[in-house]
Motif scaffolding. Sequence first.
Motif, PDB file in Angstrom:
ATOM      1  N   TYR A   1      36.741  46.574  44.347  1.00 36.72           N
ATOM      2  CA  TYR A   1      36.614  47.740  43.599  1.00 36.72           C
ATOM      3  C   TYR A   1      36.493  48.831  44.789  1.00 36.72           C
ATOM      4  O   TYR A   1      35.266  49.417  45.024  1.00 36.72           O
ATOM      5  CB  TYR A   1      34.940  47.938  42.999  1.00 36.72           C
ATOM      6  CG  TYR A   1      34.832  46.541  42.268  1.00 36.72           C
ATOM      7  CD1 TYR A   1      35.794  46.400  40.842  1.00 36.72           C
ATOM      8  CD2 TYR A   1      34.237  45.455  42.518  1.00 36.72           C
ATOM      9  CE1 TYR A   1      35.581  45.158  40.134  1.00 36.72           C
ATOM     10  CE2 TYR A   1      33.955  44.346  41.745  1.00 36.72           C
ATOM     11  CZ  TYR A   1      34.726  44.177  40.663  1.00 36.72           C
ATOM     12  OH  TYR A   1      34.495  43.112  39.886  1.00 36.72           O
TER      13      TYR A   1
ATOM     14  N   ASN B   1      30.006  42.346  37.558  1.00 37.95           N
ATOM     15  CA  ASN B   1      31.489  42.384  37.875  1.00 37.95           C
ATOM     16  C   ASN B   1      32.299  43.142  36.528  1.00 37.95           C
ATOM     17  O   ASN B   1      33.188  44.053  36.933  1.00 37.95           O
ATOM     18  CB  ASN B   1      32.171  41.270  38.142  1.00 37.95           C
ATOM     19  CG  ASN B   1      31.874  41.053  39.529  1.00 37.95           C
ATOM     20  OD1 ASN B   1      32.815  41.251  40.582  1.00 37.95           O
ATOM     21  ND2 ASN B   1      30.827  40.215  39.903  1.00 37.95           N
TER      22      ASN B   1
ATOM     23  N   GLU C   1      35.294  51.189  38.056  1.00 34.30           N
ATOM     24  CA  GLU C   1      36.516  51.491  38.734  1.00 34.30           C
ATOM     25  C   GLU C   1      37.585  52.243  38.258  1.00 34.30           C
ATOM     26  O   GLU C   1      38.567  53.067  38.547  1.00 34.30           O
ATOM     27  CB  GLU C   1      36.822  50.058  39.425  1.00 34.30           C
ATOM     28  CG  GLU C   1      38.205  50.169  40.203  1.00 34.30           C
ATOM     29  CD  GLU C   1      37.833  50.433  41.667  1.00 34.30           C
ATOM     30  OE1 GLU C   1      38.655  50.790  42.548  1.00 34.30           O
ATOM     31  OE2 GLU C   1      36.659  50.442  42.051  1.00 34.30           O
TER      32      GLU C   1
ATOM     33  N   HIS D   1      31.596  46.831  36.946  1.00 32.59           N
ATOM     34  CA  HIS D   1      32.214  47.499  38.081  1.00 32.59           C
ATOM     35  C   HIS D   1      33.786  47.653  37.615  1.00 32.59           C
ATOM     36  O   HIS D   1      34.267  48.781  38.151  1.00 32.59           O
ATOM     37  CB  HIS D   1      32.061  46.479  39.481  1.00 32.59           C
ATOM     38  CG  HIS D   1      30.873  46.823  39.978  1.00 32.59           C
ATOM     39  ND1 HIS D   1      29.536  46.689  39.574  1.00 32.59           N
ATOM     40  CD2 HIS D   1      30.631  47.520  41.404  1.00 32.59           C
ATOM     41  CE1 HIS D   1      28.607  46.908  40.297  1.00 32.59           C
ATOM     42  NE2 HIS D   1      29.222  47.573  41.553  1.00 32.59           N
TER      43      HIS D   1
ATOM     44  N   VAL E   1      35.029  52.405  43.927  1.00 28.63           N
ATOM     45  CA  VAL E   1      33.523  52.219  43.856  1.00 28.63           C
ATOM     46  C   VAL E   1      32.826  52.338  45.159  1.00 28.63           C
ATOM     47  O   VAL E   1      31.829  52.950  45.393  1.00 28.63           O
ATOM     48  CB  VAL E   1      32.760  51.195  42.775  1.00 28.63           C
ATOM     49  CG1 VAL E   1      31.661  50.902  42.929  1.00 28.63           C
ATOM     50  CG2 VAL E   1      33.608  51.183  41.321  1.00 28.63           C
TER      51      VAL E   1
ATOM     52  N   ALA F   1      23.747  51.406  42.873  1.00 29.44           N
ATOM     53  CA  ALA F   1      25.231  50.893  43.315  1.00 29.44           C
ATOM     54  C   ALA F   1      24.644  49.773  44.399  1.00 29.44           C
ATOM     55  O   ALA F   1      25.302  48.822  44.565  1.00 29.44           O
ATOM     56  CB  ALA F   1      25.955  51.975  43.951  1.00 29.44           C
TER      57      ALA F   1
END
Length: 239
Positions: free
Chosen positions: A185, A139, A146, A142, A188, A171
């Motif tokens: 996100y 996280n 982002e 990410h 993403v 991913a």
Amino acid sequence: MEPILVYGHPLGSSMGLIAAFEWLGQAYRLARVKMPDEMLTPEYTELNGRQESPVLITDDRRIVTETMAIAGWLEAHDPEQRISFKPGTPASDRLHQFVGFLNSGFTAAFTPYWIALEMGEPDPAYQTALRRLGRDKVNDRHRRLEAMIGDTPYLVGERPTLADAVFVGVARWAYFHQAINPDDYPRVAALKARLEADPAVRFALAIEAGEAPSGSSAMKGQVPLTDVYALIGKVLVDA
């Protein structure tokens, strides 16, 4: 001979490099290795002593390992700049920034999940701790990605590049491990969906699944691992 990309399955990060070869449009071949089983054999260890994928055997018979090195080889063989940019330009710098980030911290964030999944002897308490650590790391990466993504359809502009290839191969791990809430996100998630709708990525996913899809015609066939091992004595040292 055509370069041969040795790709791992299932869920290998090398899936994105198959898409990159398709975007590049130059002749290549593939060789399939099952992870982790076939990578632990003496024959594969001779090919790549780190027992990892991907591996590239170049058209001039050199062994190149590590995703960033293979991406660099692809960039050097991209005179029409289909998947890269003119060296020294802001776009080229940004591409390398994304490739470096994605292939280092972003990919490595999943390591605790893979360790927990592939443990030979189950240790529930340790595996729970590993997954908690993995969730935090994934996280965090990410959130950073982002913030890095701009307003263009792809990571660096209007077309997919090597940066997108490195991204799309990894991913899906966040979904496999249920490590994130995709709604947290949106940039993403949108990029992942856009790339997975791309014909070259769909081709790469089908190849990974063991199917026989039609691609750009650049892929000239799959080579058995035994044939790749037979080449080892004919290639130069690991680049």
